[in-house]
Design an enzyme around this catalytic site. Structure first.
Site, mmCIF file in Angstrom:
data_model
loop_
_atom_site.group_PDB
_atom_site.id
_atom_site.type_symbol
_atom_site.label_atom_id
_atom_site.label_comp_id
_atom_site.label_asym_id
_atom_site.label_seq_id
_atom_site.Cartn_x
_atom_site.Cartn_y
_atom_site.Cartn_z
ATOM 1 C CE1 TYR A 98 21.175 -1.741 -11.140
ATOM 2 C CE2 TYR A 98 19.326 -0.629 -10.164
ATOM 3 C CZ TYR A 98 19.358 -0.982 -11.556
ATOM 4 O OH TYR A 98 19.754 -0.280 -11.830
ATOM 5 C CG ASN A 121 23.427 -4.090 -21.296
ATOM 6 O OD1 ASN A 121 23.727 -4.965 -21.972
ATOM 7 N ND2 ASN A 121 22.092 -4.637 -20.986
ATOM 8 C CB CYS A 129 19.574 -3.606 -18.263
ATOM 9 S SG CYS A 129 20.427 -2.803 -20.285
ATOM 10 C CG HIS A 130 13.991 -4.336 -19.840
ATOM 11 N ND1 HIS A 130 14.760 -4.825 -21.093
ATOM 12 C CD2 HIS A 130 12.877 -5.241 -19.589
ATOM 13 C CE1 HIS A 130 14.139 -6.009 -21.207
ATOM 14 N NE2 HIS A 130 13.242 -5.995 -20.075
ATOM 15 C CD GLU A 156 10.195 -8.239 -20.693
ATOM 16 O OE1 GLU A 156 10.528 -8.573 -19.466
ATOM 17 O OE2 GLU A 156 11.028 -7.629 -21.208
#
Length: 167
Positions: A98, A121, A129-130, A156
């Site tokens: 963040y 979001n 946002c993950h 990912e």
């Protein structure tokens, strides 16, 4: 302007997809903490952007797509939209804290405000946002729940080694 919405059943559960000619307005998890406000202009139905979003989301979940190419029309404050735009610049398979995201939007002392904007979001997954995690590498709050955040990061290959997976 009519906003059309439909459901997409993916590996993270059902998602509500909403779009108009202006672009994608929402991708919402089943038990969203901050549901997108629906007005009288919302209609269940089909739209070319909804078809394209389903196709691109399926390819993402199948491991065949790393970026999204959809016109977006999220509704929010100027600050929120700035944060959401910065989310799009976080590469597939990478994470930022963040604090790092706050620095990227030119507000290095605004980690909490950035976190709040991140939590609102309206287009998760497409605006990733993950990929925003705690400074210590922990998986922190996510509108789709921490198991979903963990799933997306594992998909990912970005799950940090020091993350607390027991949360």
């Amino acid at each position: 302007m009519t906003i059309f919405h439909t459901r997409f059943d993916g590996p993270v559960g059902p998602l509500l997809l909403a779009a108009s000619d202006a672009g994608m307005h929402a991708i919402e998890f089943h038990a969203a903490r901050h549901p997108v406000k629906r007005g009288a202009d919302w209609r269940e139905g089909d739209h070319r952007l909804l078809r394209e979003a389903r196709k691109q989301l399926q390819a993402y979940f199948d491991g065949r797509r790393r970026t999204f190419d959809l016109p977006l029309a999220p509704q929010g404050t100027e600050f929120q939209r700035t944060v959401w735009h910065a989310l799009a610049a976080i590469p597939y398979g990478e994470t930022v804290s963040y604090a790092q995201l706050a620095a990227r939007v030119g507000r290095p002392s605004a980690s909490r405000a950035v976190g709040a904007a991140n939590g609102r979001n309206p287009l998760p997954i497409v605006l990733p946002c993950h990929r925003v995690i705690g400074a210590d590498g922990s998986l922190t709050g996510f509108g789709g729940g921490l198991p979903t955040k963990q799933y997306l990061l594992e998909l990912e290959g970005a799950l940090p080694r020091q993350a607390d997976l027991s949360v």
